[in-house]
Design an enzyme around this catalytic site. Sequence first.
Site, mmCIF file in Angstrom:
data_model
loop_
_atom_site.group_PDB
_atom_site.id
_atom_site.type_symbol
_atom_site.label_atom_id
_atom_site.label_comp_id
_atom_site.label_asym_id
_atom_site.label_seq_id
_atom_site.Cartn_x
_atom_site.Cartn_y
_atom_site.Cartn_z
ATOM 1 N N LYS A 76 0.862 -1.187 0.000
ATOM 2 C CA LYS A 76 0.000 0.000 0.000
ATOM 3 C C LYS A 76 0.894 1.231 0.000
ATOM 4 O O LYS A 76 1.937 1.232 0.671
ATOM 5 C CB LYS A 76 -0.905 -0.030 1.246
ATOM 6 C CG LYS A 76 -1.918 1.109 1.312
ATOM 7 C CD LYS A 76 -2.850 0.952 2.508
ATOM 8 C CE LYS A 76 -3.870 2.086 2.595
ATOM 9 N NZ LYS A 76 -4.787 1.955 3.739
ATOM 10 N N SER A 151 -9.822 2.340 2.874
ATOM 11 C CA SER A 151 -8.885 3.038 2.022
ATOM 12 C C SER A 151 -7.918 2.116 1.276
ATOM 13 O O SER A 151 -7.349 2.543 0.277
ATOM 14 C CB SER A 151 -8.083 4.039 2.855
ATOM 15 O OG SER A 151 -7.240 3.353 3.769
ATOM 16 N N SER A 175 -10.297 -0.059 6.972
ATOM 17 C CA SER A 175 -9.653 0.073 5.660
ATOM 18 C C SER A 175 -8.985 -1.178 5.096
ATOM 19 O O SER A 175 -8.534 -1.169 3.957
ATOM 20 C CB SER A 175 -8.621 1.198 5.700
ATOM 21 O OG SER A 175 -9.265 2.440 5.695
#
Lengths: 484, 99
Positions: A76, A151, A175
Amino acid sequence: MHTLSIGEMSAQLKSRSLKSVDLTQHYLNRIAKFDTEINAFITVTPELAMEMAKKADKMLDEGRGGLLTGIPIAHKDIFCVDGVKTTCGSKMLGNFIAPYDATVVEKLKESAMPILGKTNMDEFAMGSSSESSYYGATKNPWDLNAVPGGSSGGAAAVIAAGLAPLATGTDTGGSIRQPASFCGVTGIKPTYGTVSRYGMIAYASSFDQGGPITRSAEDSAWLLDAMAGFDDRDSTSSELDKQDFLADLNKPIKGLKIGVPKEYFGEGLDTGVAEVINKAIAQLGKQGAEIVEVSLPNKDLAVPAYYVLAPAEASSNLSRFDAVRYGYRCDNPQDLEDLYTRSRSEGFGAEVKRRIMVGAYALSAGYYDAYYLKAQKIRRIVRDDFTKAFAQCDVIVGPVAPTPAFNLGEKSSDPISMYLADLYTIPVNLAGIPAMSVPAGEVNNLPVGLHLIGNYHSEAKLLNVAHQYQQATNWHKKMPEDYK
Amino acid sequence: MSSKMRLGKAEVKLITNLSALIIDDEEAEQMSVKLSNILDLFAQMEEVNTDGIEPMSHPLEQVQRLRDDIVTETSRRDKYQKIAPATAENLYLVPQVID
């Protein structure tokens, strides 16, 4: 190749019937072919990946390396990777070449796991749809008109479309779990403090926690085992001995007490999602688990408390973006004040500005007790509800999100409706306990995840339940037709 | 704190200032509506009796770990300054503060 489990990949790499360079090239080819439409990556790092793959092959040739050596991974874009652009989905960090590795990255580099690239995300991890990324929205591989969740939407989309075998994510209010649910993949948010936050760009420090996003619970157990552990450089790192996350995978779940919180099945839950979850609970019952009703009476207070506390921490954390030492700087600053305010106003997107402002307000003189302190007290009430529930059961199950993936643009103009969609995941972050999302069915051809919530440091138990469920079901093996 | 909290444009400007941000009048207008809606969400907490409840700031309730008072970091100034917007003679450059 991209349908192999991590265990199978590892065995083939060890026996040398599979080379890391070929495996890595296969994923790079798939990224080149498919990611133009999904937009799951902000940065792809083919040279770094191949260089690391060669190193991994050399280690394996010499009989060295661990279980994950040679298996590629997508990080990420919140994790700093030395020498690689690390944007956190923001224009503010559009030119930020990280000068060091996050602990998680460092650990996985030690295992020689080739880094394929950095995945897309909501700006500074503030969002539930990955639409607030400055680098464009990520699309859901199951339906390109739908959001992948957020997210960690890029990470979940990457696993769903088979663009990487493993991915890292972070979970502050859901997330990891909500995008895993929306994309039909498996994700685990560990107990707060299990995975080091060093080098993980901070949003809300008392909630932020890194974890794996993978295809199966077994794959997650392997990756979490490599990510977790005490880190001297993170002052909130758990000092307990690391668990063996793989130890209990094959334990039968007969007699395990599974708690179903009645409040998780109330108003607002899509009937199709409820049906999927009830079927999954029945399946666990069939495998010998005992189903008991539990209560989490204050779950509705979690969303308001979170949206005071997380923005308060964010407003403090994001004050470091001052355009002096790194990051975006506005053109021709007139004075120091202008340098700070204009750089921040041009560098941050709308949702980030909103959360900084909410946080600054909640912490300001005259409002601190009414908002911040009140929310911290409610945090304890929500935590105590879980403590009481876990006196009656081993694991809590329910939905991850009230609906399957919503459409792009559907909620982006209404922050409150976006916030409320996190009602089942946020209580977990307030308490700091571990939880997973496991693929459990479909509604309108979109995946739905089952939420498994455990008491502090019970990751091995959660992974055990998830793995046993996945031994009896095939939802985690399904892939979207266009990316098979 | 009332259950229908409305933030005026002046208050929004004040919060903007606290946040080291600038917004124009039109943005301030929109922000006042959106922030007011968020404050309405917070109002749910008012009804809860929290007397005698200890605020919870950290999920593990660990005590702050202390380390020995010895230097552990090495100087990485050159590497860190390479990514700075402007530097000179090992210093970070900002617009002139004192005439």
